[in-house]
Write an enzyme that holds these catalytic residues in place. Sequence first.
Site, PDB file in Angstrom:
ATOM      1  N   LYS A 246       0.867  -1.176   0.000  1.00  0.00           N
ATOM      2  CA  LYS A 246       0.000   0.000   0.000  1.00  0.00           C
ATOM      3  C   LYS A 246       0.909   1.234   0.000  1.00  0.00           C
ATOM      4  O   LYS A 246       1.994   1.204   0.586  1.00  0.00           O
ATOM      5  CB  LYS A 246      -0.869  -0.032   1.267  1.00  0.00           C
ATOM      6  CG  LYS A 246      -1.949   1.030   1.339  1.00  0.00           C
ATOM      7  CD  LYS A 246      -2.828   0.812   2.579  1.00  0.00           C
ATOM      8  CE  LYS A 246      -3.898   1.886   2.731  1.00  0.00           C
ATOM      9  NZ  LYS A 246      -4.794   1.639   3.877  1.00  0.00           N
TER      10      LYS A 246
ATOM     11  N   SER B  46      -9.612   1.844   3.035  1.00  0.00           N
ATOM     12  CA  SER B  46      -8.743   2.695   2.248  1.00  0.00           C
ATOM     13  C   SER B  46      -7.710   1.908   1.437  1.00  0.00           C
ATOM     14  O   SER B  46      -7.095   2.477   0.540  1.00  0.00           O
ATOM     15  CB  SER B  46      -8.027   3.682   3.175  1.00  0.00           C
ATOM     16  OG  SER B  46      -7.107   3.006   4.019  1.00  0.00           O
TER      17      SER B  46
ATOM     18  N   SER C  15      -9.756  -0.770   6.994  1.00  0.00           N
ATOM     19  CA  SER C  15      -9.228  -0.529   5.649  1.00  0.00           C
ATOM     20  C   SER C  15      -8.690  -1.769   4.948  1.00  0.00           C
ATOM     21  O   SER C  15      -8.314  -1.707   3.781  1.00  0.00           O
ATOM     22  CB  SER C  15      -8.115   0.529   5.714  1.00  0.00           C
ATOM     23  OG  SER C  15      -8.685   1.792   5.922  1.00  0.00           O
TER      24      SER C  15
END
Lengths: 429, 452
Positions: B54, B129, B153
Site C-alpha cells: 500500500k 482505504s 481498511s
Amino acid sequence: MKIGLEVHVALPTKSKLFCPCSLDDAEPNTNICPICMGFPGSKPMLNEAAVESALSIANALHCRINNSMSFVRKVYFYPDLPKCYQITQMDGAIGSGGYLDIDEKKVMIRRVQVEEDPAQIVREGLLTLLDFNRSGTPLVEIVTEPDIASEEELRAFIANLRSILYYIGVDINKEIKADLNVSCAETRVEVKNVTGIKSLIAALRYEVARQNALVKAGKEIARETRGYNEKKRITESLREKETEDEYGYMYEPDLTVFNISGMRYVPPVYVSKIAEELAKGSDMSPKTIKEMTMLDRNSLELITKLKGKYKMRSIIHAIQRYKKYNEDEPRQDTIEKMISLIDAGKLLAGDAVHAIKAGRSVSIEYARLNGPEIDRVILEFLKANPHVLSEYKKRSKTANLIIDKIAKAHGLHPKEVAERLALILKRHK
Amino acid sequence: MPSYIKEFLKAEKPEGYYEALVESLHKANREYNAFNVIDENVGQSGNAMPFSTKSNICVKGVETTAGSKMLKGYIPPFNATVVERLLDSGRFAFIGETNMDEFGFGTFGVNAALPARNAFDKNYVAGGSSSGAAVATAMLKYHVALAVSTGGSISAPAALNGVVGFTPTYGTVSRYGLIDYANSLDKIGVMARNSDDARIVFDAMRGGDGKDLTCAVGNIGSKKKKKLFVIEELDRYADKTVRANFSGLLDRLSAKYDIETRNIGALDVAVEAYYILAMAEASTNLARYDGYKYGLQLKDLATRYNEFFTEARANFGEEAKRRILLGTFIRSESVKAKYYTKAARIRAIIIKRMGELLKEGFIVSPAFPMQTPKISEVERLTPVQTYATDIFTVPPNLGGFPHITFPYHYQDGMPMGAQIIGEHANDYALIDFVGEWEGEFDYRYKHNIGSL
Ligand SMILES: [Zn+2]
C-alpha cells in the site's frame, strides 16, 4: 514574590533520545537519521541510558516515581521542530511531586520530565539555517512550584540543584538553561530561554523592578511570555502567552506505557546534609565543607575517609593547598603526607606539594640562620623587588606573599621570616 | 486450497514472464487504477512471488506518497521493516505500490486523485482505504498485497473485491516505515487469494522489531473455537440483502459451529469513539507536512513562516483537512474530557467486553453493511453516512483484535464478504477458519493476470 523555574538539563548520553544518532560535535546536519528528521514512516525508539539518567534526577529530587511512564505530543508549528510536535511528558512524567532542600526551606518540584530538544536555528544575515544535529537531544525539564521567594533563594536553589546533578553525573559544564516565572502581584509572567546564572539573576532583577513599577503606577501586569535580551540586560515581550489549550497535548502512542520499575539509577548525594555531619565536633563550619565539596566528589570522599584521623582544618587545608598547585585530583596518601607536614607547622609551597605528590621526601629541617642573617635575606629581596613595598602599603596581606617566597627560596621556617619581616616593615612605615 | 505462493515458486516460468506481466498490469491498471507505482524491475529478484505494498508503506528509493499530494516526490531513504523482511526472505519480489484513500482516510477508495475501481465492475467502488491492494489481489493471479487497516481498511476493500483480507493482532507486525494515520490503531496486514498465502506472508513479516516499541506480541496461537457469536446490537445496521445472505452463511456454518447471539452493549458507539481517537492522532501525525522538508516543496522559501505553512497545507485533500480540523478540536483542553477521554474509556470497555467474549468463541458478522455501491452513489454520501459503513470493521480495530474477511457469496455478480474476529494473539485460528471454509467454497475471479 513568587518565582518558579523550568530548568532544562541536557542528559549525558552518547546518542539521541529516540534514535541512535551520535551527540558528538559534528558538521551541521551530519548526525541525523529519518527518526530525528521526523521522516514519514519513522518511529521513535527509547534510549534507556537517558531514561536511567532522568530516573536518577527524579529520585534525587524526592519525586514520586511510578512503575511506568508515558509521553505526550506537544503540537506547535515552528521550523526547528521536525514533526511539528515535541515528544515530552505531562501526567505520565518520570517523576512528580518532589522537592529540593535549600537551607531551611523545601522548594517543591512539580514534575521531572523527559523530552527531546528541537533542531538548532542559526541566523546568518538574511538566512535562517537549521541544524538537525541537535534535534532529539535528550533533555530533562525540572519544573518547580512557584516556591522561590527571593534572589538568595534562587541562587541557593540553583547551587543545590547543580550539586545534586553533579553527583548523578549530569555534566553541568554548560551553562544552566531555564525559563523563569515571576509574579510580583497576581499575574504570572514567563521569561523564556535564559542561559546562565548571571542572566537568570539579571532577568529576575529586571522583571521584579518592572512589575513593581507597574504595580506602583497602578497599571496592570500583562500575562505574557517575555524573552531575556542579554546585551541590553532587559526582558522583552515576545508574544501573548499561549494557553495550554493550544498545544493540544495528546498521549504519544508510539512509545506506549514504558515500564521503568526495574531500571537502574544513580543514588543521590546531598552535600548539605553530609557537610553538617562532617562538621559535627570538628574545627570547621559545615559551610566551608559544603562549598568545597558541592562540585567536587574527590574532595568529599577524602574528607569523609580522613575525618577523625586528622583535624578537619588540616584536611581542608591540605586539599586546598594541593588544588592550588595542581589541576588533577589528589591521592589519599599525598594528602595524608601533606597533613602531617602541616600539623608539624610547615607551610607547604608548590615545590613541596609537587615533591610529596611525586613521592620524594620533603625535609622538615629548616636552614639555620640567625636573626641578622634572616634580615639580610629579607632586605636583599626587598631591594630586588622594590614594588612589593608600595604594594604592601596598599594591602597588608602582601606580607604573606613575601614570607612565602623568601622562606621557600632559602629553606627557612616561615614563622621566623614572618617575625623578622614584621620588624623590618615596621621600620619602613 | 493450495498456496499460490508455493505453486508459483515451484512452477517453470516462460521466458520473459515478468516483462509480459508488467505489460499486462500496466494495461489493466489504466482501467482500474490499482497501482500508483509499478516496478519494472520485478523480474530481477530471481524466482520470487510478486508482492505489492500500500502506498503508505515506505519502500527505499520508490516514491511513497500515502496517496497525498503533500508527499508527492517523497522517496524514502529506508525500507519499512515488513518490506525488508519480505525481500530478505528471497521468496518475494516487489511489484509496486497500490492506490489508497489519502493517508488512509476513507472507506470507499474515492479520496484519491484517481480512485481505484472494483475488480468485478469498474463502475463500483473498490472499498477503502486499501483500495488498490484489494483490486490488485483480485486482478493478479500470483501476487500478495501488504495492506493497512486502521478502522477497517483491509476488511472493507477485501470483502468488496472478493479476496481474503487478514488484519493481525495489534503489535504483532512492525509498523516501522508505515506512514502514520493513527498509531494506536494502525496495523499492517495481508490480502491474498487464499488463507495459506495470508499465513505465509504473515509469518514472513511478523515478530518483534527494535524499531517499533509497540511491536511486542511474540507468540501467536491457533486455538480453535466451537462457538460463533453474532452481535445483537449490530444486527440492524446491515441492509436487507446483506442480512438475507449473511443468514444463509450462518445456516451453512451452523453445521460445524454453535451459533449464539450476544450483546456487548457498547459496539453501537464504537464508530464514534473510533473516529474521535483516530482523528485526534491523525491531526498530530499530519502536522509535520509543511512543504519544505520532504514531498511537496514550495518554491518561495522567503515568505513568513505562518503564510508559508498555510500555503503548503492547502494541498491536503478535503477529508484530510476535515480530520485535521476535527482532530485538533478534539485535542483542545476545553473539550478533551468530553470527547477524547470519553472515547478512550469506551475503547477500554470494548476491549474488555469483546476480549471476554472472544475467549469463548469467534465473532462473526458481515464485513460491510451494504451491497457494493457505485462510485457515483458514494459521492452523494455525507461524511457521517460514510463513517457509519465502518460499523462491522471498527470494533475489532478499536480493540486491536485479529480479524479476517473472506468471500462467501456472489450477489448480482459482486462478491460479498464476512468477517471473523478472534481474541488477541489467536491469529492462526482465524486463518485456519478460512482454510476450512475454502474447502467448501469456490472463489471466483474475473481477472487472472500473470497466469501460467
Ligand atoms: Zn537520528
